[in-house]
Design a protein around this motif. Structure first.
Motif, PDB file in Angstrom:
ATOM      1  N   PHE A  31      -5.160  12.594   1.982  1.00  0.00           N
ATOM      2  CA  PHE A  31      -4.869  12.814   2.942  1.00  0.00           C
ATOM      3  C   PHE A  31      -5.827  12.399   4.563  1.00  0.00           C
ATOM      4  O   PHE A  31      -5.457  12.462   5.590  1.00  0.00           O
ATOM      5  N   ARG A  32      -7.409  12.682   4.096  1.00  0.00           N
ATOM      6  CA  ARG A  32      -8.533  12.112   4.418  1.00  0.00           C
ATOM      7  C   ARG A  32      -7.657  10.519   5.084  1.00  0.00           C
ATOM      8  O   ARG A  32      -8.897  10.463   6.072  1.00  0.00           O
ATOM      9  N   GLY A  33      -7.457   9.970   4.570  1.00  0.00           N
ATOM     10  CA  GLY A  33      -7.370   8.438   4.782  1.00  0.00           C
ATOM     11  C   GLY A  33      -5.788   7.780   5.293  1.00  0.00           C
ATOM     12  O   GLY A  33      -5.182   8.786   4.921  1.00  0.00           O
ATOM     13  N   GLU A  34      -6.155   6.945   5.064  1.00  0.00           N
ATOM     14  CA  GLU A  34      -5.294   6.261   6.446  1.00  0.00           C
ATOM     15  C   GLU A  34      -3.767   5.827   5.689  1.00  0.00           C
ATOM     16  O   GLU A  34      -2.483   6.141   6.197  1.00  0.00           O
ATOM     17  N   ILE A  35      -3.880   5.601   4.941  1.00  0.00           N
ATOM     18  CA  ILE A  35      -2.608   5.354   3.442  1.00  0.00           C
ATOM     19  C   ILE A  35      -2.221   6.250   3.580  1.00  0.00           C
ATOM     20  O   ILE A  35      -0.547   6.293   3.675  1.00  0.00           O
ATOM     21  N   GLY A  36      -2.486   7.032   3.037  1.00  0.00           N
ATOM     22  CA  GLY A  36      -2.113   8.426   2.194  1.00  0.00           C
ATOM     23  C   GLY A  36      -1.356   9.183   3.397  1.00  0.00           C
ATOM     24  O   GLY A  36      -0.259   9.320   3.442  1.00  0.00           O
ATOM     25  N   ARG A  37      -1.552   8.992   4.754  1.00  0.00           N
ATOM     26  CA  ARG A  37      -1.293   9.665   5.709  1.00  0.00           C
ATOM     27  C   ARG A  37      -0.257   9.455   6.577  1.00  0.00           C
ATOM     28  O   ARG A  37       1.477   9.218   6.488  1.00  0.00           O
ATOM     29  N   PHE A  38       0.578   7.284   6.085  1.00  0.00           N
ATOM     30  CA  PHE A  38       0.610   6.799   6.686  1.00  0.00           C
ATOM     31  C   PHE A  38       2.269   6.988   5.506  1.00  0.00           C
ATOM     32  O   PHE A  38       3.010   7.066   5.890  1.00  0.00           O
ATOM     33  N   HIS A  39       2.155   6.691   4.586  1.00  0.00           N
ATOM     34  CA  HIS A  39       2.526   6.929   4.218  1.00  0.00           C
ATOM     35  C   HIS A  39       3.375   8.579   3.592  1.00  0.00           C
ATOM     36  O   HIS A  39       4.717   8.150   3.497  1.00  0.00           O
ATOM     37  N   ASP A  90      -9.642   0.088   6.245  1.00  0.00           N
ATOM     38  CA  ASP A  90     -10.780  -0.713   6.835  1.00  0.00           C
ATOM     39  C   ASP A  90     -12.622  -0.500   6.544  1.00  0.00           C
ATOM     40  O   ASP A  90     -12.839  -0.567   6.155  1.00  0.00           O
ATOM     41  N   ASP A  91     -12.229   0.849   6.425  1.00  0.00           N
ATOM     42  CA  ASP A  91     -13.591   1.854   6.529  1.00  0.00           C
ATOM     43  C   ASP A  91     -13.293   2.092   5.459  1.00  0.00           C
ATOM     44  O   ASP A  91     -14.789   3.155   4.929  1.00  0.00           O
ATOM     45  N   TYR A  92     -12.798   1.902   4.376  1.00  0.00           N
ATOM     46  CA  TYR A  92     -13.209   2.787   2.863  1.00  0.00           C
ATOM     47  C   TYR A  92     -14.723   2.563   1.741  1.00  0.00           C
ATOM     48  O   TYR A  92     -15.034   3.293   1.283  1.00  0.00           O
ATOM     49  N   PHE A  93     -14.437   1.117   2.403  1.00  0.00           N
ATOM     50  CA  PHE A  93     -15.651   0.448   1.173  1.00  0.00           C
ATOM     51  C   PHE A  93     -16.640  -0.592   1.760  1.00  0.00           C
ATOM     52  O   PHE A  93     -16.199  -1.032   3.202  1.00  0.00           O
ATOM     53  N   ILE A  94     -17.863  -0.316   1.796  1.00  0.00           N
ATOM     54  CA  ILE A  94     -18.857  -1.350   2.304  1.00  0.00           C
ATOM     55  C   ILE A  94     -18.595  -2.976   1.579  1.00  0.00           C
ATOM     56  O   ILE A  94     -18.171  -3.354   0.820  1.00  0.00           O
ATOM     57  N   ILE A 152      -3.568  16.152   9.312  1.00  0.00           N
ATOM     58  CA  ILE A 152      -3.563  16.393  11.172  1.00  0.00           C
ATOM     59  C   ILE A 152      -4.301  16.588  11.960  1.00  0.00           C
ATOM     60  O   ILE A 152      -5.139  16.443  12.783  1.00  0.00           O
ATOM     61  N   SER A 153      -4.491  17.800  11.568  1.00  0.00           N
ATOM     62  CA  SER A 153      -5.442  19.070  12.465  1.00  0.00           C
ATOM     63  C   SER A 153      -6.412  18.431  12.356  1.00  0.00           C
ATOM     64  O   SER A 153      -7.368  19.360  13.265  1.00  0.00           O
ATOM     65  N   ALA A 154      -6.609  18.304  11.537  1.00  0.00           N
ATOM     66  CA  ALA A 154      -8.451  18.238  11.221  1.00  0.00           C
ATOM     67  C   ALA A 154      -8.808  17.327  11.745  1.00  0.00           C
ATOM     68  O   ALA A 154     -10.103  17.126  12.372  1.00  0.00           O
ATOM     69  N   GLY A 155      -8.127  15.763  11.830  1.00  0.00           N
ATOM     70  CA  GLY A 155      -8.526  14.816  13.121  1.00  0.00           C
ATOM     71  C   GLY A 155      -8.052  13.838  12.887  1.00  0.00           C
ATOM     72  O   GLY A 155      -7.625  13.638  11.270  1.00  0.00           O
ATOM     73  N   PRO A 156      -8.607  12.888  12.531  1.00  0.00           N
ATOM     74  CA  PRO A 156      -8.006  11.436  12.413  1.00  0.00           C
ATOM     75  C   PRO A 156      -8.026  10.739  11.063  1.00  0.00           C
ATOM     76  O   PRO A 156      -9.410  11.105  10.610  1.00  0.00           O
ATOM     77  N   ALA A 157      -7.581  10.648  11.376  1.00  0.00           N
ATOM     78  CA  ALA A 157      -7.402   9.898   9.391  1.00  0.00           C
ATOM     79  C   ALA A 157      -9.513   8.469   9.017  1.00  0.00           C
ATOM     80  O   ALA A 157      -9.655   8.180  10.322  1.00  0.00           O
ATOM     81  N   GLN A 171       0.724  -1.611   0.522  1.00  0.00           N
ATOM     82  CA  GLN A 171      -0.258   0.167  -0.185  1.00  0.00           C
ATOM     83  C   GLN A 171       0.842   0.801  -0.124  1.00  0.00           C
ATOM     84  O   GLN A 171       0.623   2.186  -0.606  1.00  0.00           O
ATOM     85  N   VAL A 172       1.563   1.252   0.895  1.00  0.00           N
ATOM     86  CA  VAL A 172       2.858   2.319   0.992  1.00  0.00           C
ATOM     87  C   VAL A 172       3.430   2.533  -0.656  1.00  0.00           C
ATOM     88  O   VAL A 172       3.733   3.952  -1.079  1.00  0.00           O
ATOM     89  N   MET A 173       3.680   1.356  -1.197  1.00  0.00           N
ATOM     90  CA  MET A 173       4.446   1.541  -2.708  1.00  0.00           C
ATOM     91  C   MET A 173       3.424   2.255  -3.673  1.00  0.00           C
ATOM     92  O   MET A 173       4.138   3.330  -3.722  1.00  0.00           O
ATOM     93  N   PHE A 174       2.206   1.621  -3.714  1.00  0.00           N
ATOM     94  CA  PHE A 174       1.902   2.472  -4.700  1.00  0.00           C
ATOM     95  C   PHE A 174       1.133   3.699  -3.943  1.00  0.00           C
ATOM     96  O   PHE A 174       1.508   4.610  -5.069  1.00  0.00           O
ATOM     97  N   ALA A 175       1.349   4.405  -2.513  1.00  0.00           N
ATOM     98  CA  ALA A 175       0.364   5.287  -2.335  1.00  0.00           C
ATOM     99  C   ALA A 175       1.771   6.654  -3.290  1.00  0.00           C
ATOM    100  O   ALA A 175       1.601   7.744  -3.608  1.00  0.00           O
TER     101      ALA A 175
END
Length: 190
Positions: free
Chosen positions: A128-136, A180-184, A171-176, A95-99
């Motif tokens: 950056f709303r998403g976890e992977i983007g922020r993690f990368h 696992d919550d991206y898709f139903i 980061i200032s806006a709140g948690p990513a 995921q990080v490589m793809f990001a």
């Protein structure tokens, strides 16, 4: 173009008026036209060199992408790259490589002027709303910032500064949003 032709004609006419002797006038006109032709050849060669560099750069990026895609699908090939800065699962590594490929695409688009500052900010705010983007970015930004800001390319430095600005805003806006919550989930999910 018409203004250039008019200017050339005016210069030639001036040469004829200033120089009474026709042979001197033709010589002056010949020198002027030769100089213009030489400038055209020089401009053409510079353009050709830029095009060659663009083709070479794209070939290099395509080769790099292909190697990354191969590594993303094969743990043995992934181990040929530098190890991640922190321990992580192979799935997270992929995921990080793809990001990073995504960020590289935006970087190239920004460098080419296909994406301006406001469009880049919009894209990054969503990313950056998403976890992977922020993690990368949190784990790779030091290299991005060092490489872009420490270099001699103003647009690369501006890109890195905008990415860092939007990351800090996220980061200032709140948690990513967790990945696992991206898709139903449905019964057909793998």
């Amino acid at each position: 173009m018409a203004a250039t032709v008019a200017l050339i004609c005016a210069l030639i006419a001036s040469a004829f008026k200033l120089l009474g002797d026709r042979s001197q006038a033709f010589s002056a006109a010949s020198v002027l036209l030769s100089g213009i032709a030489l400038a055209g050849v020089a401009a053409s060669l510079m353009y050709q060199a830029q095009q060659t560099k663009a083709v070479r750069d794209e070939r290099d990026r395509a080769t790099h992408r292909q190697m990354v895609y191969l590594a993303m699908g094969d743990r043995a090939l992934a181990a040929c790259w530098e190890p991640p800065g922190i321990p992580m699962t192979f799935e997270r590594y992929r995921q990080v490589m793809f990001a990073n490929l995504i960020m590289g695409r935006w970087h190239a688009a920004y460098q080419l002027g296909d994406v301006d500052d406001s469009a880049l900010r919009f894209i990054l705010d969503r990313h950056f709303r998403g976890e992977i983007g922020r993690f990368h970015w949190s784990h790779g930004r030091r290299e991005w910032l060092r490489g872009a800001i420490g270099g001699h390319h103003r647009r690369a430095a501006m890109f890195a500064e905008i990415v860092e600005e939007r990351y800090q805003a996220a980061i200032s806006a709140g948690p990513a949003v967790p990945a696992d919550d991206y898709f139903i989930r449905t019964g057909t999910d793998c």
